[in-house]
Design a protein around this motif. Structure first.
Motif, mmCIF file in Angstrom:
data_model
loop_
_atom_site.group_PDB
_atom_site.id
_atom_site.type_symbol
_atom_site.label_atom_id
_atom_site.label_comp_id
_atom_site.label_asym_id
_atom_site.label_seq_id
_atom_site.Cartn_x
_atom_site.Cartn_y
_atom_site.Cartn_z
ATOM 1 N N ARG A 23 64.884 -21.387 -29.961
ATOM 2 C CA ARG A 23 64.604 -22.175 -31.173
ATOM 3 C C ARG A 23 63.338 -21.737 -31.930
ATOM 4 O O ARG A 23 62.894 -22.440 -32.829
ATOM 5 C CB ARG A 23 64.485 -23.658 -30.821
ATOM 6 C CG ARG A 23 65.779 -24.268 -30.313
ATOM 7 C CD ARG A 23 65.650 -25.781 -30.177
ATOM 8 N NE ARG A 23 66.903 -26.383 -29.739
ATOM 9 C CZ ARG A 23 67.148 -27.691 -29.734
ATOM 10 N NH1 ARG A 23 66.210 -28.519 -30.164
ATOM 11 N NH2 ARG A 23 68.299 -28.156 -29.318
ATOM 12 N N SER A 55 73.813 -25.031 -37.413
ATOM 13 C CA SER A 55 72.521 -25.209 -36.763
ATOM 14 C C SER A 55 71.410 -25.009 -37.791
ATOM 15 O O SER A 55 71.538 -24.181 -38.693
ATOM 16 C CB SER A 55 72.380 -24.179 -35.635
ATOM 17 O OG SER A 55 71.022 -23.965 -35.301
ATOM 18 N N GLU A 79 71.695 -30.914 -36.278
ATOM 19 C CA GLU A 79 70.875 -30.629 -35.098
ATOM 20 C C GLU A 79 71.738 -30.439 -33.845
ATOM 21 O O GLU A 79 71.371 -29.694 -32.930
ATOM 22 C CB GLU A 79 69.874 -31.763 -34.879
ATOM 23 C CG GLU A 79 68.858 -31.490 -33.795
ATOM 24 C CD GLU A 79 67.943 -30.324 -34.114
ATOM 25 O OE1 GLU A 79 67.565 -29.598 -33.173
ATOM 26 O OE2 GLU A 79 67.599 -30.135 -35.296
ATOM 27 N N SER A 82 72.332 -26.883 -32.752
ATOM 28 C CA SER A 82 71.172 -26.036 -32.548
ATOM 29 C C SER A 82 71.252 -25.253 -31.239
ATOM 30 O O SER A 82 72.080 -25.521 -30.363
ATOM 31 C CB SER A 82 69.894 -26.879 -32.571
ATOM 32 O OG SER A 82 68.763 -26.047 -32.676
#
Length: 199
Positions: A23, A55, A79, A82
């Protein structure tokens, strides 16, 4: 009648230091990644897709924007799509393999540092898929995400087992979707799920 959901994995991205970004911010699409996104457009332009969800990670959002622009539809960040949440982001593959061949899920630093489990990853993607099926019944939607969330969802949904180890991720029964890959899931009213690999 049936609802179709396509899963696309983001295209290849710039990664000069060869780390696993997870991330971390940055890591934009490389030229090859942009080309892969355009190839997805060609595969989907006759499929009546009405919405793209993606994402919020840059490489995914850029992929989704190219696809959505090519199809003339909107894109919305989710989200739930993600990448893996892990404190181990930014390490190289070699560094991860030194800690454990089954990174990141069985490395203590992953769980102690708030890393999510495969079950948690499955649940967040599954919940979004179920919500999408309910809200867009008999429509066609594209979800743009990352390798692990896509594979964990597909493996659990289609094979009935949540993958944890690299052996699970390379079980030969289900392909780990490559960058720029595209698969199709058709959900029928009878509860059947039909799976097809396109790229």
């Amino acid at each position: 009648m049936s609802t179709r959901i396509y899963f696309a994995r983001h295209g290849k991205y710039k990664n000069p230091d060869g780390v696993i970004p997870y991330r971390l911010p940055g890591f934009p699409l490389a030229e090859d990644g942009k080309r892969q996104a355009k190839e997805i457009v060609e595969k989907l332009k006759e499929q009546d897709i009405i919405k793209v969800f993606c994402s919020p990670i840059l490489r995914c959002h850029q992929t989704a924007e190219i696809i959505a622009n090519g199809l003339g539809i909107s894109v919305e960040q989710k989200e739930e799509l993600s990448e893996t949440r892990t404190p181990l982001q930014g390490k190289t593959k070699k560094e991860m393999e030194t800690l454990s061949p089954n990174y990141p899920f069985d490395i203590p630093e992953h769980s102690i540092g708030g890393g999510e489990t495969p079950e948690e990853m499955y649940n967040r993607v599954h919940n979004l898929v179920q919500k999408t099926i309910s809200e867009y019944k008999n429509k066609t939607i594209l979800l743009v995400s990352h390798g692990d969330p896509i594979f964990i969802f597909l493996s659990t949904r289609l094979l009935g087992s949540v993958p944890h180890t690299h052996q699970d991720f390379d079980n030969k029964k289900l392909r780990y979707i490559p960058m720029g890959g595209l698969v199709e899931l058709t959900f029928t009213d009878s509860g059947e799920v039909v799976y097809r690999e396109l790229i």
